[in-house]
Write a protein that holds these residues in place. Sequence first.
Motif, PDB file in Angstrom:
ATOM      1  N   TYR A 144     -22.049  -2.611 -13.599  1.00 32.77           N
ATOM      2  CA  TYR A 144     -21.339  -2.003 -14.734  1.00 32.77           C
ATOM      3  C   TYR A 144     -21.483  -0.480 -14.713  1.00 32.77           C
ATOM      4  O   TYR A 144     -20.502   0.241 -14.899  1.00 32.77           O
ATOM      5  CB  TYR A 144     -21.874  -2.588 -16.045  1.00 32.77           C
ATOM      6  CG  TYR A 144     -20.949  -2.386 -17.220  1.00 32.77           C
ATOM      7  CD1 TYR A 144     -19.780  -3.127 -17.337  1.00 32.77           C
ATOM      8  CD2 TYR A 144     -21.249  -1.466 -18.215  1.00 32.77           C
ATOM      9  CE1 TYR A 144     -18.933  -2.956 -18.418  1.00 32.77           C
ATOM     10  CE2 TYR A 144     -20.411  -1.299 -19.304  1.00 32.77           C
ATOM     11  CZ  TYR A 144     -19.258  -2.037 -19.400  1.00 32.77           C
ATOM     12  OH  TYR A 144     -18.407  -1.871 -20.469  1.00 32.77           O
ATOM     13  N   VAL A 145     -22.689   0.016 -14.490  1.00 37.73           N
ATOM     14  CA  VAL A 145     -22.903   1.462 -14.419  1.00 37.73           C
ATOM     15  C   VAL A 145     -22.045   2.053 -13.315  1.00 37.73           C
ATOM     16  O   VAL A 145     -21.401   3.097 -13.510  1.00 37.73           O
ATOM     17  CB  VAL A 145     -24.401   1.790 -14.175  1.00 37.73           C
ATOM     18  CG1 VAL A 145     -24.599   3.254 -13.786  1.00 37.73           C
ATOM     19  CG2 VAL A 145     -25.225   1.444 -15.409  1.00 37.73           C
ATOM     20  N   ASN A 146     -21.994   1.416 -12.173  1.00 37.80           N
ATOM     21  CA  ASN A 146     -21.234   1.943 -11.035  1.00 37.80           C
ATOM     22  C   ASN A 146     -19.732   1.942 -11.262  1.00 37.80           C
ATOM     23  O   ASN A 146     -19.007   2.660 -10.575  1.00 37.80           O
ATOM     24  CB  ASN A 146     -21.589   1.177  -9.760  1.00 37.80           C
ATOM     25  CG  ASN A 146     -22.995   1.482  -9.286  1.00 37.80           C
ATOM     26  OD1 ASN A 146     -23.490   2.598  -9.485  1.00 37.80           O
ATOM     27  ND2 ASN A 146     -23.644   0.520  -8.680  1.00 37.80           N
ATOM     28  N   ARG A 147     -19.240   1.182 -12.215  1.00 38.90           N
ATOM     29  CA  ARG A 147     -17.810   1.175 -12.543  1.00 38.90           C
ATOM     30  C   ARG A 147     -17.422   2.304 -13.507  1.00 38.90           C
ATOM     31  O   ARG A 147     -16.245   2.459 -13.803  1.00 38.90           O
ATOM     32  CB  ARG A 147     -17.405  -0.162 -13.150  1.00 38.90           C
ATOM     33  CG  ARG A 147     -17.296  -1.264 -12.116  1.00 38.90           C
ATOM     34  CD  ARG A 147     -16.741  -2.530 -12.710  1.00 38.90           C
ATOM     35  NE  ARG A 147     -17.859  -3.372 -13.172  1.00 38.90           N
ATOM     36  CZ  ARG A 147     -17.835  -4.145 -14.238  1.00 38.90           C
ATOM     37  NH1 ARG A 147     -16.764  -4.215 -14.997  1.00 38.90           N
ATOM     38  NH2 ARG A 147     -18.874  -4.874 -14.567  1.00 38.90           N
ATOM     39  N   HIS A 148     -18.397   3.052 -14.004  1.00 36.81           N
ATOM     40  CA  HIS A 148     -18.135   4.108 -14.995  1.00 36.81           C
ATOM     41  C   HIS A 148     -18.648   5.440 -14.454  1.00 36.81           C
ATOM     42  O   HIS A 148     -19.847   5.731 -14.584  1.00 36.81           O
ATOM     43  CB  HIS A 148     -18.809   3.767 -16.322  1.00 36.81           C
ATOM     44  CG  HIS A 148     -18.230   2.569 -16.975  1.00 36.81           C
ATOM     45  ND1 HIS A 148     -18.585   1.277 -16.634  1.00 36.81           N
ATOM     46  CD2 HIS A 148     -17.299   2.454 -17.939  1.00 36.81           C
ATOM     47  CE1 HIS A 148     -17.884   0.436 -17.356  1.00 36.81           C
ATOM     48  NE2 HIS A 148     -17.104   1.107 -18.158  1.00 36.81           N
ATOM     49  N   PRO A 149     -17.769   6.238 -13.868  1.00 37.92           N
ATOM     50  CA  PRO A 149     -18.218   7.519 -13.299  1.00 37.92           C
ATOM     51  C   PRO A 149     -18.878   8.401 -14.360  1.00 37.92           C
ATOM     52  O   PRO A 149     -18.384   8.488 -15.489  1.00 37.92           O
ATOM     53  CB  PRO A 149     -16.925   8.170 -12.789  1.00 37.92           C
ATOM     54  CG  PRO A 149     -15.926   7.060 -12.720  1.00 37.92           C
ATOM     55  CD  PRO A 149     -16.333   6.039 -13.726  1.00 37.92           C
ATOM     56  N   PRO A 150     -19.976   9.059 -13.998  1.00 38.51           N
ATOM     57  CA  PRO A 150     -20.651   9.933 -14.967  1.00 38.51           C
ATOM     58  C   PRO A 150     -19.850  11.220 -15.201  1.00 38.51           C
ATOM     59  O   PRO A 150     -19.001  11.584 -14.382  1.00 38.51           O
ATOM     60  CB  PRO A 150     -21.990  10.220 -14.287  1.00 38.51           C
ATOM     61  CG  PRO A 150     -21.717  10.067 -12.832  1.00 38.51           C
ATOM     62  CD  PRO A 150     -20.677   8.994 -12.717  1.00 38.51           C
ATOM     63  N   PRO A 151     -20.132  11.907 -16.291  1.00 36.00           N
ATOM     64  CA  PRO A 151     -19.353  13.114 -16.614  1.00 36.00           C
ATOM     65  C   PRO A 151     -19.525  14.250 -15.617  1.00 36.00           C
ATOM     66  O   PRO A 151     -18.672  15.129 -15.544  1.00 36.00           O
ATOM     67  CB  PRO A 151     -19.872  13.523 -18.004  1.00 36.00           C
ATOM     68  CG  PRO A 151     -21.112  12.747 -18.236  1.00 36.00           C
ATOM     69  CD  PRO A 151     -21.092  11.563 -17.318  1.00 36.00           C
ATOM     70  N   TRP A 152     -20.599  14.250 -14.836  1.00 40.10           N
ATOM     71  CA  TRP A 152     -20.812  15.328 -13.876  1.00 40.10           C
ATOM     72  C   TRP A 152     -20.129  15.059 -12.543  1.00 40.10           C
ATOM     73  O   TRP A 152     -20.119  15.910 -11.672  1.00 40.10           O
ATOM     74  CB  TRP A 152     -22.300  15.572 -13.657  1.00 40.10           C
ATOM     75  CG  TRP A 152     -23.028  14.378 -13.119  1.00 40.10           C
ATOM     76  CD1 TRP A 152     -23.101  13.960 -11.822  1.00 40.10           C
ATOM     77  CD2 TRP A 152     -23.765  13.417 -13.877  1.00 40.10           C
ATOM     78  NE1 TRP A 152     -23.833  12.811 -11.723  1.00 40.10           N
ATOM     79  CE2 TRP A 152     -24.267  12.450 -12.973  1.00 40.10           C
ATOM     80  CE3 TRP A 152     -24.060  13.280 -15.234  1.00 40.10           C
ATOM     81  CZ2 TRP A 152     -25.033  11.364 -13.382  1.00 40.10           C
ATOM     82  CZ3 TRP A 152     -24.824  12.204 -15.636  1.00 40.10           C
ATOM     83  CH2 TRP A 152     -25.300  11.259 -14.719  1.00 40.10           C
ATOM     84  N   ALA A 153     -19.538  13.867 -12.371  1.00 40.96           N
ATOM     85  CA  ALA A 153     -18.918  13.502 -11.090  1.00 40.96           C
ATOM     86  C   ALA A 153     -17.593  14.249 -10.879  1.00 40.96           C
ATOM     87  O   ALA A 153     -16.922  14.641 -11.764  1.00 40.96           O
ATOM     88  CB  ALA A 153     -18.681  12.008 -11.027  1.00 40.96           C
TER      89      ALA A 153
END
Length: 144
Positions: free
Chosen positions: A135-144
């Motif tokens: 799940y985490v890997n499906r949601h790019p972080p804001p710094w990406a």
Amino acid sequence: MAVTAAGAFRRTPGERADQRLAWNRADQPFFAAGACHILAWVCRDTYPDRPIGLAGLRFAGQRQVFHVYATWADWAFDHAGWNPEADLLAANQEFERRPLDRIAITGDLATFCRAQHHRTPHQYFGDPLARARDYVNRHPPPWA
């Protein structure tokens, strides 16, 4: 993904009583209510090079945390992905219609689970850590 209050996904009495039924919910409801703490810790562990914090929401004056999420700068990560923390707080406040406290969470997952009466990873029907990593890997972080 739009910010939605965690309470909008509360488990039914049947889901609270039956781990298989709870496990079979879609990811967003599963991580909104019942496994938010697992998701927050996995998010923090996924980005060891970032100062990811952990925060919890509880009703004002209460000890029990009802929602846990990861933080970075002014951002928050929970079942709704990465969103401004102010939006997450506002959505939960509006949904609950009672005062909430935001608290910083320190320590490890096992200690938190014991203190807050939350399930540890081995108490789930399946492996919530693997599910949370996906799940985490499906949601790019804001710094990406």
